[in-house]
Scaffold this motif. Structure first.
Motif, short mmCIF file in Angstrom:
data_model
loop_
_atom_site.label_atom_id
_atom_site.label_comp_id
_atom_site.label_asym_id
_atom_site.label_seq_id
_atom_site.Cartn_x
_atom_site.Cartn_y
_atom_site.Cartn_z
N UNK A 138 -87.46 55.01 -24.89
CA UNK A 138 -88.34 56.11 -25.28
C UNK A 138 -89.29 56.50 -24.16
N UNK A 139 -90.12 55.56 -23.70
CA UNK A 139 -91.02 55.79 -22.57
C UNK A 139 -90.80 54.67 -21.56
N UNK A 140 -90.80 55.02 -20.29
CA UNK A 140 -90.36 54.09 -19.27
C UNK A 140 -91.53 53.44 -18.52
N UNK A 141 -91.22 52.35 -17.82
CA UNK A 141 -92.12 51.71 -16.85
C UNK A 141 -91.30 51.50 -15.58
N UNK A 142 -91.03 52.59 -14.85
CA UNK A 142 -90.05 52.54 -13.76
C UNK A 142 -90.43 51.67 -12.58
N UNK A 143 -91.72 51.37 -12.41
CA UNK A 143 -92.14 50.53 -11.30
C UNK A 143 -92.09 49.04 -11.62
N UNK A 144 -91.69 48.71 -12.85
CA UNK A 144 -91.57 47.31 -13.25
C UNK A 144 -90.18 46.79 -12.89
N UNK A 145 -89.93 45.51 -13.22
CA UNK A 145 -88.63 44.89 -12.97
C UNK A 145 -87.69 45.05 -14.16
N UNK A 146 -88.00 45.95 -15.07
CA UNK A 146 -87.11 46.19 -16.20
C UNK A 146 -85.73 46.59 -15.68
N UNK A 147 -84.68 46.26 -16.44
CA UNK A 147 -83.32 46.49 -15.99
C UNK A 147 -82.82 47.89 -16.24
N UNK A 148 -83.35 48.54 -17.31
CA UNK A 148 -82.73 49.78 -17.74
C UNK A 148 -83.71 50.59 -18.58
N UNK A 149 -83.43 51.88 -18.70
CA UNK A 149 -84.19 52.75 -19.60
C UNK A 149 -83.23 53.44 -20.56
N UNK A 150 -83.59 53.44 -21.86
CA UNK A 150 -82.80 54.09 -22.91
C UNK A 150 -83.66 55.20 -23.52
N UNK A 151 -83.13 56.39 -23.58
CA UNK A 151 -83.87 57.50 -24.19
C UNK A 151 -83.46 58.82 -23.59
N UNK A 152 -84.10 59.89 -24.03
CA UNK A 152 -83.79 61.19 -23.47
C UNK A 152 -84.45 61.34 -22.11
N UNK A 153 -83.90 62.22 -21.29
CA UNK A 153 -84.53 62.58 -20.02
C UNK A 153 -85.72 63.45 -20.38
N UNK A 154 -86.92 62.85 -20.39
CA UNK A 154 -88.07 63.52 -21.00
C UNK A 154 -88.50 64.78 -20.25
N UNK A 155 -88.38 64.79 -18.96
CA UNK A 155 -88.74 66.02 -18.24
C UNK A 155 -87.77 67.15 -18.60
#
Length: 326
Positions: A138-155
């Motif tokens: 849903x909302x991302x934390x792109x500067x973290x070490x998370x592996x992936x993002x799931x959700x719509x391309x919000x922009x």
């Protein structure tokens, strides 16, 4: 806008003794927008040592009910345990405590919808460094070490929202708008996309944009105050799941006929479109997120490569397709 938030979702262990065989496939690089992703195949290893996955929402709200339903069903089929947590109201400190407790519990995977990506990045990194697989949705934390993002391309969803509103307004008029927590990356990206779309329409003016900080009462109050301050507005736009229901309440109470465009496809919003309180809404097709969360975490735990982004896409819903868009 409904003022009653949905129930806190309780811990739901999956009974490991009930063994099911699930046919599955490996991870895909792209998700077909017309199909639900398949679950990974269950093997003897996962049958004998079930994983524990956790989902952390930003707040308790009906928007997340279909995500929970699909995640619990996916967990049942895959024979893994799932913990679902959410603050009663959007709250950074509670999300931090939830992350810390899940790290202490040594869960196998965490999916989080972060209310503040900058503040939560150290805790996401701490979980990853402890061997826990973490993804955002849903909302991302792109500067973290998370592996992936799931959700719509919000922009892109914001651009689509802006284009839809401009078309409904025939390229001219005045807008008032409402957004959620301004610390959340998805809100900022939608607003940016929306404003970029309006650059092609110089005769459309955004009069005022207010944040409700994830509080339904503030969402309703903001809308009423903006209408009073700008009685000649032509359209209202909502960027979050609270703003649409607020508009439905106000449009009903005041008998307004101005264009009202919302975000998300909760049952109340769809009914508002059928009844004419809302003109349109942009759906993130969030019902598929639950399956993706469970699928991707299991694949990551098994050290399989997973997509950096699973874009669930977006669709504009109006009275013409409100009963057929799914």
């Amino acid at each position: 806008m409904p003022t009653i938030l949905f129930r806190c979702i309780r811990y739901l262990p999956v009974v490991a003794a009930c063994l099911l065989l699930v046919a599955g496939t490996g991870c895909k690089e792209a998700i077909d927008s017309t199909q639900q992703p398949t679950l990974p195949a269950i093997n003897e290893e996962t049958q004998h040592a079930a994983y524990t996955l956790a989902v952390i929402y930003p707040m308790s709200h009906p928007f997340f009910e279909p995500v929970t339903k699909e995640a619990e069903e996916a967990a049942r089929q895959a024979q893994v345990n799932i913990i679902v947590k959410s603050p009663e109201e959007a709250n950074l400190e509670q999300q931090i405590r939830m992350m810390e407790n899940l790290i202490k519990q040594q869960v196998d995977g965490i999916a989080i919808d972060p209310v503040d990506p900058d503040a939560l990045t150290p805790y996401i990194n701490k979980a990853v460094e402890a061997g826990i697989k973490v993804i955002c949705f849903d909302s991302d934390a792109p500067d973290s070490k998370r592996l992936s993002f799931i959700g719509s391309h919000n922009r892109q969803a914001g651009i689509r929202l802006g284009q839809t509103v401009a078309e409904l307004m025939n390229g001219r008029g005045m807008i008032i708008a409402s957004t959620g927590m301004n610390t959340m990356m998805n809100m900022r990206e939608r607003e940016e996309g929306f404003k970029d779309a309006l650059k092609a329409h110089p005769d459309i003016q955004l009069l005022e944009l207010r944040s409700n900080h994830g509080d339904p009462a503030i969402s309703l109050q903001n809308l009423e105050e903006m209408i009073e301050a700008h009685p000649h507005f032509d359209a209202f736009v909502g960027f979050d799941s609270l703003s649409g229901p607020s508009a439905i309440m106000v449009w009903k109470a005041k008998g307004l006929t101005q264009t009202a465009v919302a975000f998300d496809d909760m049952p109340e919003i769809l009914e508002g479109i059928r009844n004419g309180q809302l003109t349109a809404t942009v759906s993130q097709q969030e019902s598929r997120w639950g399956y993706l969360i469970v699928t991707r975490l299991i694949e990551a735990i098994k050290n399989k490569d997973i997509p950096a982004i699973d874009d669930s896409g977006s669709v504009v819903i109006t009275k013409d397709n409100v009963d057929t868009f799914r």
